[in-house]
Design a protein around this motif. Sequence first.
Motif, PDB file in Angstrom:
ATOM      1  N   PHE A 343       0.828  -1.206   0.000  1.00 35.78           N
ATOM      2  CA  PHE A 343       0.000   0.000   0.000  1.00 35.78           C
ATOM      3  C   PHE A 343       0.863   1.256   0.000  1.00 35.78           C
ATOM      4  CE2 PHE A 343      -2.117   3.369   2.483  1.00 35.78           C
ATOM      5  CZ  PHE A 343      -3.188   3.617   1.636  1.00 35.78           C
ATOM      6  N   VAL A 344       1.875   1.294   0.844  1.00 37.19           N
ATOM      7  CA  VAL A 344       2.709   2.496   0.961  1.00 37.19           C
ATOM      8  C   VAL A 344       3.534   2.696  -0.306  1.00 37.19           C
ATOM      9  CG1 VAL A 344       4.597   3.580   2.221  1.00 37.19           C
ATOM     10  CG2 VAL A 344       2.790   2.367   3.470  1.00 37.19           C
ATOM     11  N   ASN A 345       4.208   1.659  -0.778  1.00 32.77           N
ATOM     12  CA  ASN A 345       5.099   1.812  -1.922  1.00 32.77           C
ATOM     13  C   ASN A 345       4.357   1.989  -3.247  1.00 32.77           C
ATOM     14  OD1 ASN A 345       7.882   1.479  -0.806  1.00 32.77           O
ATOM     15  ND2 ASN A 345       7.030  -0.454  -0.096  1.00 32.77           N
ATOM     16  N   ASP A 346       3.159   1.426  -3.337  1.00 25.71           N
ATOM     17  CA  ASP A 346       2.436   1.463  -4.608  1.00 25.71           C
ATOM     18  C   ASP A 346       1.378   2.561  -4.681  1.00 25.71           C
ATOM     19  OD1 ASP A 346       3.900  -0.772  -5.320  1.00 25.71           O
ATOM     20  OD2 ASP A 346       2.354  -2.178  -4.691  1.00 25.71           O
ATOM     21  N   TRP A 347       0.858   3.001  -3.527  1.00 19.72           N
ATOM     22  CA  TRP A 347      -0.300   3.878  -3.553  1.00 19.72           C
ATOM     23  C   TRP A 347      -0.093   5.242  -2.886  1.00 19.72           C
ATOM     24  CZ3 TRP A 347      -4.572   2.748  -6.360  1.00 19.72           C
ATOM     25  CH2 TRP A 347      -4.729   1.432  -6.783  1.00 19.72           C
ATOM     26  N   VAL A 348       0.779   5.318  -1.897  1.00 18.09           N
ATOM     27  CA  VAL A 348       0.937   6.579  -1.172  1.00 18.09           C
ATOM     28  C   VAL A 348       1.797   7.542  -1.995  1.00 18.09           C
ATOM     29  CG1 VAL A 348       1.847   7.679   0.915  1.00 18.09           C
ATOM     30  CG2 VAL A 348       0.651   5.482   1.068  1.00 18.09           C
ATOM     31  N   PRO A 349       1.287   8.707  -2.371  1.00 20.66           N
ATOM     32  CA  PRO A 349       2.059   9.663  -3.187  1.00 20.66           C
ATOM     33  C   PRO A 349       3.345  10.104  -2.475  1.00 20.66           C
ATOM     34  CG  PRO A 349      -0.265  10.283  -3.097  1.00 20.66           C
ATOM     35  CD  PRO A 349      -0.081   9.201  -2.084  1.00 20.66           C
ATOM     36  N   GLY A 350       4.435  10.119  -3.228  1.00 21.06           N
ATOM     37  CA  GLY A 350       5.701  10.612  -2.700  1.00 21.06           C
ATOM     38  C   GLY A 350       6.403   9.682  -1.737  1.00 21.06           C
ATOM     39  N   SER A 351       5.920   8.436  -1.610  1.00 24.42           N
ATOM     40  CA  SER A 351       6.525   7.524  -0.624  1.00 24.42           C
ATOM     41  C   SER A 351       7.983   7.205  -0.941  1.00 24.42           C
ATOM     42  CB  SER A 351       5.711   6.233  -0.531  1.00 24.42           C
ATOM     43  OG  SER A 351       5.690   5.556  -1.780  1.00 24.42           O
ATOM     44  N   ASP A 352       8.352   7.273  -2.222  1.00 24.44           N
ATOM     45  CA  ASP A 352       9.746   6.998  -2.594  1.00 24.44           C
ATOM     46  C   ASP A 352      10.708   8.012  -1.973  1.00 24.44           C
ATOM     47  OD1 ASP A 352       8.865   4.882  -4.101  1.00 24.44           O
ATOM     48  OD2 ASP A 352       8.984   5.938  -6.023  1.00 24.44           O
ATOM     49  N   ASN A 353      10.193   9.186  -1.648  1.00 30.17           N
ATOM     50  CA  ASN A 353      11.047  10.239  -1.097  1.00 30.17           C
ATOM     51  C   ASN A 353      10.937  10.372   0.424  1.00 30.17           C
ATOM     52  OD1 ASN A 353      11.878  11.038  -3.751  1.00 30.17           O
ATOM     53  ND2 ASN A 353       9.933  12.142  -4.001  1.00 30.17           N
ATOM     54  N   PHE A 354      10.180   9.474   1.069  1.00 28.86           N
ATOM     55  CA  PHE A 354      10.074   9.524   2.528  1.00 28.86           C
ATOM     56  C   PHE A 354      11.410   9.151   3.162  1.00 28.86           C
ATOM     57  CE2 PHE A 354       5.239   8.442   2.855  1.00 28.86           C
ATOM     58  CZ  PHE A 354       4.938   9.682   2.299  1.00 28.86           C
ATOM     59  N   SER A 355      11.701   9.742   4.300  1.00 25.86           N
ATOM     60  CA  SER A 355      12.857   9.305   5.079  1.00 25.86           C
ATOM     61  C   SER A 355      12.565   7.914   5.633  1.00 25.86           C
ATOM     62  CB  SER A 355      13.112  10.269   6.233  1.00 25.86           C
ATOM     63  OG  SER A 355      12.077  10.180   7.198  1.00 25.86           O
ATOM     64  N   PRO A 356      13.612   7.130   5.970  1.00 28.45           N
ATOM     65  CA  PRO A 356      13.375   5.788   6.523  1.00 28.45           C
ATOM     66  C   PRO A 356      12.493   5.803   7.766  1.00 28.45           C
ATOM     67  CG  PRO A 356      15.671   6.023   5.888  1.00 28.45           C
ATOM     68  CD  PRO A 356      15.052   7.388   5.748  1.00 28.45           C
ATOM     69  N   GLN A 357      12.631   6.812   8.597  1.00 24.49           N
ATOM     70  CA  GLN A 357      11.840   6.893   9.822  1.00 24.49           C
ATOM     71  C   GLN A 357      10.375   7.219   9.520  1.00 24.49           C
ATOM     72  OE1 GLN A 357      14.920   8.362   9.441  1.00 24.49           O
ATOM     73  NE2 GLN A 357      15.863   6.661  10.566  1.00 24.49           N
ATOM     74  N   LYS A 358      10.160   8.151   8.564  1.00 22.76           N
ATOM     75  CA  LYS A 358       8.783   8.495   8.206  1.00 22.76           C
ATOM     76  C   LYS A 358       8.098   7.318   7.529  1.00 22.76           C
ATOM     77  CE  LYS A 358       5.922  11.769   5.600  1.00 22.76           C
ATOM     78  NZ  LYS A 358       5.883  12.982   4.739  1.00 22.76           N
ATOM     79  N   LYS A 359       8.807   6.637   6.642  1.00 20.74           N
ATOM     80  CA  LYS A 359       8.203   5.490   5.964  1.00 20.74           C
ATOM     81  C   LYS A 359       7.867   4.389   6.965  1.00 20.74           C
ATOM     82  CE  LYS A 359       9.134   4.259   1.690  1.00 20.74           C
ATOM     83  NZ  LYS A 359       9.728   3.687   0.454  1.00 20.74           N
ATOM     84  N   LEU A 360       8.710   4.194   7.978  1.00 22.53           N
ATOM     85  CA  LEU A 360       8.429   3.200   9.008  1.00 22.53           C
ATOM     86  C   LEU A 360       7.110   3.507   9.711  1.00 22.53           C
ATOM     87  CD1 LEU A 360       9.213   0.770  10.761  1.00 22.53           C
ATOM     88  CD2 LEU A 360      10.549   2.339  12.202  1.00 22.53           C
ATOM     89  N   LYS A 361       6.891   4.780  10.051  1.00 22.64           N
ATOM     90  CA  LYS A 361       5.640   5.177  10.706  1.00 22.64           C
ATOM     91  C   LYS A 361       4.438   4.922   9.803  1.00 22.64           C
ATOM     92  CE  LYS A 361       7.682   8.792  13.644  1.00 22.64           C
ATOM     93  NZ  LYS A 361       7.708  10.246  13.934  1.00 22.64           N
TER      94      LYS A 361
END
Length: 519
Positions: A343-361
């Motif tokens: 869901f996060v990698n395929d659907w959330v806009p801009g997820s490729d540019n999230f920091s590792p900590q933000k993506k974890l949350k």
Amino acid sequence: MSVSVLVIVAYLAFFTLFGFYLNRSNKSSTDWAVGGGTMGIWMLAAGVAGTRIGGAGTYGVAGDVMMSGLGNLWYGINSFTALALVGFFFAIPYRRLRLSSVGQVFGKRFGSRRCQWLTSLCVQTEYMVINVIEPFVIGSIITGVTGIPFGITVFIGGFVIIAFTTTGGLKGTAITNIVHCAVIIFGLLLVGIFAMQDMGGWDATMAQADAALVLANKDTASWWSFTGIGWITIIALFFSATLHTPAASVYANYATSAKSESFLIPAFLLAGLLAAIMPILAGFIGLEAMAKYGAESGLSSYRNITQLAMDTGPFIGGIAIAAVLAALISSGAPILLGTATMFVNDWVPGSDNFSPQKKLKVYKMSAMLFGTVATFIAWQANISSVLQLLLLGFAMVVPPAIAIVFVFYWKRTSERAAFYGILSGYSIGLLHWGLNTLYKGAENAASGGFSQYWYELQKELGKWADPTFSATLIPLVVIPVLVMLFPDKTENAVSDRFYAELHGKDQQPGFSNTVGSAA
């Protein structure tokens, strides 16, 4: 408090608390989603095997064996072939591409998102089925043993899976699946041995089984035959239970988590062997339950294992419950994790540019959201055959699996061919299932119009009317036809980089073919 209740409380509490303990090691999205790229062979094997076993490979097989015969043991063979298929042909490419969502294959190959989104939709269909099944059965088991209302127990099951997934991450599921696999094999074996002794041994059990089949007016020879469910059904099982597996996104997570590329093939083969053993053990428990209670007892699905074990004694009953809970958690947690990462990698806009900590949350929040929605659905669900429902979910993932094969092994495969191949297979397969479900009743036999036509078509086709065939055969035709009509003739940096990574010729620093950490 009975022994069985103590086992339930202790098992669920232990793994919930263990997840909170493991949470300390999940400091980034990479740690949580792909275990930091540090897993060895045994941890990989147990983690992968656990995802395949689940409830369907244990109580699901036992229930279907009880109802229709030993031919359902093909699920064990399909489990091995499925994981061997991924190990030999897909796991290494997935690791080289550093995937945390299988749909990223299309994003990396074509620089386009629509195939990635569509693949995610297909896989999420299967994963939603699994995310609903697991708390449903946990709740049913706890209610059956304790008498606590189902609405409460299903939310207990959902809470355990959600809590363990969000805290333990992928590495946590792999570590605990070592325990789960051991408990399932030991528990089912012990239940089978003690139950057979109680019925007077092997010969007495077989005699009781024959008598139960005669009493239920079932075809005895067909029930006992390994091919008694029919070759058409066996082929359909292979299509849905095996061919979908390369697109099951959690295997991309596990592949990327490997410490060494050389670990992947032996780990997936070992996982396949483990995953094949458990349905076979469960099937023989279904045989014993049929012999003891009768083919028409209504003890389908999860109830046969626990009923047989409880009647054998409280200690054996407790072990059986632990085995079933282990099966549920072993698949529920990593599948929910795969749901969140997709869901996060395929659907959330801009997820490729999230920091590792933000993506974890965001990963954890998504797991909580999907897990909660699935638990609410499970609360209201009425599931008769777990295995049949899961096989439908499997079938919906076959189209993207076929498209990935073409992308990996036929360079001319175009984005257009992949997209419309997936779309046609998924939509027509789902429509096929919907029409079969809507018009399967005998009341449609003489109702006139489309409903009667579809009913008669189903009767004419028989087992060939399974929607698995639509979901499989349509993309197998659509993709090569569109490739021939509209081949991909582009030579650009995106495609060059993709195939260089795929063949191990363009590994990023810190991610060698020997030892690496997933980016």
